[in-house]
Design a protein around this motif. Structure first.
Motif, PDB file in Angstrom:
ATOM      1  N   ASP A  14     -51.045  -9.888  -9.344  1.00 53.74           N
ATOM      2  CA  ASP A  14     -50.557  -9.729 -10.709  1.00 53.74           C
ATOM      3  C   ASP A  14     -49.926 -11.056 -11.150  1.00 53.74           C
ATOM      4  O   ASP A  14     -48.707 -11.232 -11.113  1.00 53.74           O
ATOM      5  CB  ASP A  14     -49.555  -8.579 -10.784  1.00 53.74           C
ATOM      6  N   SER A  61     -47.192 -10.954 -13.963  1.00 52.18           N
ATOM      7  CA  SER A  61     -45.894 -10.503 -13.472  1.00 52.18           C
ATOM      8  C   SER A  61     -45.185 -11.597 -12.679  1.00 52.18           C
ATOM      9  O   SER A  61     -43.962 -11.758 -12.792  1.00 52.18           O
ATOM     10  CB  SER A  61     -46.081  -9.265 -12.600  1.00 52.18           C
ATOM     11  N   ASN A 105     -56.629  -9.009 -17.767  1.00 51.33           N
ATOM     12  CA  ASN A 105     -57.368  -9.351 -16.544  1.00 51.33           C
ATOM     13  C   ASN A 105     -58.620 -10.180 -16.765  1.00 51.33           C
ATOM     14  O   ASN A 105     -59.561 -10.122 -15.968  1.00 51.33           O
ATOM     15  CB  ASN A 105     -57.687  -8.103 -15.718  1.00 51.33           C
TER      16      ASN A 105
END
Length: 182
Positions: free
Chosen positions: A21, A24, A73
Motif C-alpha cells: 500500500d 498509505s 492502484n
C-alpha cells in the motif's frame, strides 16, 4: 538497492505482503519515522513532472492526477510513488543533487552507471520494494500474474522475474564447490 528495499519493506510491515500500500506508506507510515516529512498534492497545471522529491526539505510533491491514479492502484502511478519513496529514503542523508538543470529539466545522466545515477537507484528501489525477488521467483513463469498481484507495470514484472532467475542460478552455482559438489 534490493537490500535497501527489503529493509524498508520490513520497517513498514510490508515484508510478506504481495500488494504494498504505497499511498498509505507515503501518507501515514513515513511521517511516523520522519516527523517532518510531508506529502504534497498539487494541481497538474502547477507541476512539470509527475512527482518531485526534495529530501532536504522532507517533502515529496505529487501531481494530483498521479496521486488519484495511485489510490486507484494504477500500476504506473504506483511505480512513480515508489520511485519517489526511493529517492527520499536513499538520498535524504546524502544531500544529493537531483540532476535538474536551472529550468527544472532532468539532465542527461545516460553516461552514469547504476551506482552513480540516482534515477536508476530509485527505479531499482521501486521495483524491488513493490515486487521483491521472492515474489518474482514465485511467479517466475507468469509475468502477467506477478504484474497483477503486485500491481506493477508488466515491463517491471518481466525484469524482476529475469533478475530473480539470475539470482537463483547464481546462488546455486556459488553453493557448490569447484567440481560442482557441496
Amino acid at each position: 538497492m534490493m537490500v535497501e528495499a527489503m529493509k524498508y519493506r520490513h520497517e513498514f510491515d510490508m515484508a510478506y505482503v504481495e500488494l504494498v500500500d504505497i499511498v498509505s506508506i507515503l501518507e501515514f507510515r513515513l511521517v511516523e519515522r520522519y516527523p517532518n516529512f510531508r506529502l504534497a498534492i498539487k494541481a497538474d497545471a502547477e507541476m512539470r513532472e509527475d512527482a518531485l522529491t526534495e529530501p532536504h526539505l522532507d517533502r515529496i510533491t505529487v501531481r494530483r492526477s498521479v496521486y488519484i491514479a495511485a489510490c486507484e492502484n494504477d500500476v504506473e502511478a504506483r511505480f512513480t510513488l515508489a520511485h519517489e519513496l526511493g529517492h527520499y529514503l536513499l538520498h535524504r542523508e546524502k544531500h544529493v543533487q537531483m540532476h535538474k538543470d536551472q529550468r527544472g529539466a532532468v539532465q542527461d545522466i545516460a553516461g552514469m552507471n547504476a551506482d552513480e545515477s540516482i534515477e536508476d537507484q530509485a527505479d531499482m528501489f521501486a521495483r524491488h520494494f513493490l515486487a521483491p525477488p521472492s515474489l518474482a521467483y514465485q511467479h517466475k513463469s507468469d509475468p502477467e500474474r506477478l504484474a497483477a498481484v503486485a500491481r506493477i507495470p508488466l515491463r517491471i514484472a518481466r525484469g524482476n522475474i529475469t533478475m530473480s532467475k539470475w539470482r537463483e542460478s547464481y546462488s546455486v552455482r556459488n553453493q557448490t564447490g569447484p567440481s560442482g559438489t557441496q
